[in-house]
Scaffold this active site. Structure first.
Site, PDB file in Angstrom:
ATOM      1  N   CYS A  88       0.634  -1.116   0.165  1.00 32.90           N
ATOM      2  CA  CYS A  88      -0.053   0.099  -0.188  1.00 32.90           C
ATOM      3  C   CYS A  88       0.809   0.941  -0.106  1.00 32.90           C
ATOM      4  CB  CYS A  88      -0.844   0.284   1.037  1.00 32.90           C
ATOM      5  SG  CYS A  88      -2.292  -1.314   1.438  1.00 32.90           S
ATOM      6  N   HIS A 369      -9.199   1.899  -2.174  1.00 33.70           N
ATOM      7  CA  HIS A 369      -8.131   1.466  -2.256  1.00 33.70           C
ATOM      8  C   HIS A 369      -7.731   1.167  -3.718  1.00 33.70           C
ATOM      9  CE1 HIS A 369      -4.613   1.127  -0.322  1.00 33.70           C
ATOM     10  NE2 HIS A 369      -4.742   0.176   0.084  1.00 33.70           N
ATOM     11  N   CYS A 399      -0.084   2.764   5.987  1.00 32.76           N
ATOM     12  CA  CYS A 399       0.212   1.957   6.289  1.00 32.76           C
ATOM     13  C   CYS A 399       0.506   1.025   5.228  1.00 32.76           C
ATOM     14  CB  CYS A 399      -0.717   1.254   7.490  1.00 32.76           C
ATOM     15  SG  CYS A 399      -2.385   1.142   6.868  1.00 32.76           S
TER      16      CYS A 399
END
Length: 421
Positions: A88, A369, A399
């Protein structure tokens, strides 16, 4: 060191996986974003020195995605292309590499970003089926090949979807986050409030205009389709826990970021080159920090290290930050890390987060996302807001799977009253 600035960013709309963008590949989404950025920024393609692009859900047919994006976008073939995967935080890692390139080579402009097509993951066969197919491929005769294929059984044709569990622990990210919210005593109500604010802020920003200005319409769509403007705290409270169904779970689909298709690209440059060529920088990349911890310590808790270390190095506290952009993998993850910053955990406490400054245009819960694209999306939105508002400091915290994290400090180049580290 040479100052690196952010000049512009463009992204596709972010769309729920298996929906409107399922016909587009990683390469097509990324190319659309990059072409729009080049066109809208006004950068001369001949001045571009590098394109660094992340993608997490890899397409084995396009293993070097960044190079293909350069070629498909019609950019000069001489451009240095780098593909990377850092879960990510991929776009932040792309930016880290881009900053290094601009500071340590003769390159002056670079595009960084990331893309994800969650609708089109590569499917795999079981190990036994894979071995049969490989053996048949290398058979020395037709008879030997047929003999090998006769070993196939119906079960061998069942594909395996990409795994969602952490290889090191065997638990999903949601299951890990459930452990975190229990350890940090984060309740269901607080998580639902983060999710509600995310949708409300994103809906406002979409209707008002700031988000739409950063989106390059695709397939007739000019906005994110993941935003639920009509959601309420009452609706969120009715959702069932998604990961811990024992009765003690608190994380739901409503307080989690959805699987999403999309791409985002950001143009960065040396400040000297940008000002020489007539560009007005949106923001300066002031500093950055990356960290990793053991997954057992809290899979999504590495921001508890990156942000304190970054701010300490710049002689800042949370009260000095004007805008917070914290990636909402889960609402619970946001709250756990805020609590760690405020109370101290592995690093000293660094102040309080003003919730009015948090994800003011929505976060990943509402906007979606696409793993590798999120960092570039946030970087673009925050840069524009710093310029629009005249505020000075913006903080990015993301994160990552594997218990990693990245943090960036952006500064408005025109803000006064500089506080030196």
């Amino acid at each position: 060191m040479t100052e690196i600035v952010i000049l512009e960013g463009r992204r596709t709309p972010f769309v729920r996986a298996h929906g409107r963008f399922k016909k587009f590949s990683n390469l097509e989404l990324a190319t659309h974003s990059v072409k729009a950025l080049v066109k809208d920024s006004g950068i001369d393609p001949e001045k571009l020195g590098a394109l660094i692009y992340g993608h997490v859900v890899l397409d084995p047919r396009v293993p070097h995605l960044a190079r293909e994006v350069v070629l498909q976008s019609g950019l000069p073939a001489s451009i240095r292309a780098v593909s990377l995967n850092d879960n990510c935080i991929s776009a932040l890692s792309a930016a880290e590499y881009g900053v290094w390139m601009l500071q340590n080579t003769d390159r002056e402009y670079a595009i960084i970003g990331g893309v994800e097509s969650m609708s089109n993951p590569a499917l795999m066969f079981s190990d036994s089926a894979r071995r049969i197919f490989l053996n048949a491929n290398f058979a020395r005769s037709t008879g030997e090949r047929i003999k090998t294929f006769l070993k196939l059984r119906p079960r061998h044709f069942a594909p395996k979807a990409p795994g969602v569990k952490e290889p090191s622990t065997g638990k999903s990210m949601g299951e890990h986050c459930e452990d975190m919210v229990k350890e940090w005593h984060i309740g269901r109500e607080a998580q639902d409030e983060i999710a509600f604010n995310s949708h409300q802020n994103a809906a406002y920003a979409t209707q008002r205009g700031p988000l739409k200005d950063e989106i390059a319409a695709l397939d007739g769509l000019d906005h994110d389709d993941t935003i639920r403007a009509d959601t309420t705290l009452a609706k969120l409270a009715k959702l069932r826990p998604a990961f811990d169904k024992s009765g003690s779970g608190t994380i739901t689909a409503g307080s989690s970021s959805p699987l999403t298709d999309g791409a985002a690209s950001t143009l960065i440059a040396t400040r000297e080159a940008a000002e020489r060529d007539g560009f007005t920088p949106l923001a300066v990349i002031k500093d950055m920090e990356f960290a990793g911890i053991l997954p057992e310590e809290g899979l999504l808790m590495a921001p508890a290290l990156t942000v304190p270390r970054l701010l300490k190095r710049q002689n800042l506290t949370l009260e000095d930050i004007d805008i917070f952009e914290i990636h909402e993998a889960f609402a619970g993850q946001v709250l756990c890390n805020i609590k760690a910053w405020e109370e101290g955990w592995k690093e000293p406490a660094i102040g309080k987060v003003d919730r009015e400054k948090l994800n003011i245009y929505g976060g990943s819960i509402a906007l979606g996302h696409p793993f590798a694209a999120t960092g570039a999306r946030i970087m673009t939105t925050l840069s524009h807001e710093l310029k629009r508002s005249g505020k000075r400091y913006g903080l990015i915290s993301i994160c990552g799977a594997g218990a990693t994290a990245g943090a960036f400090l952006l500064e408005n180049p025109n803000a006064g009253g500089k506080k030196e580290a």
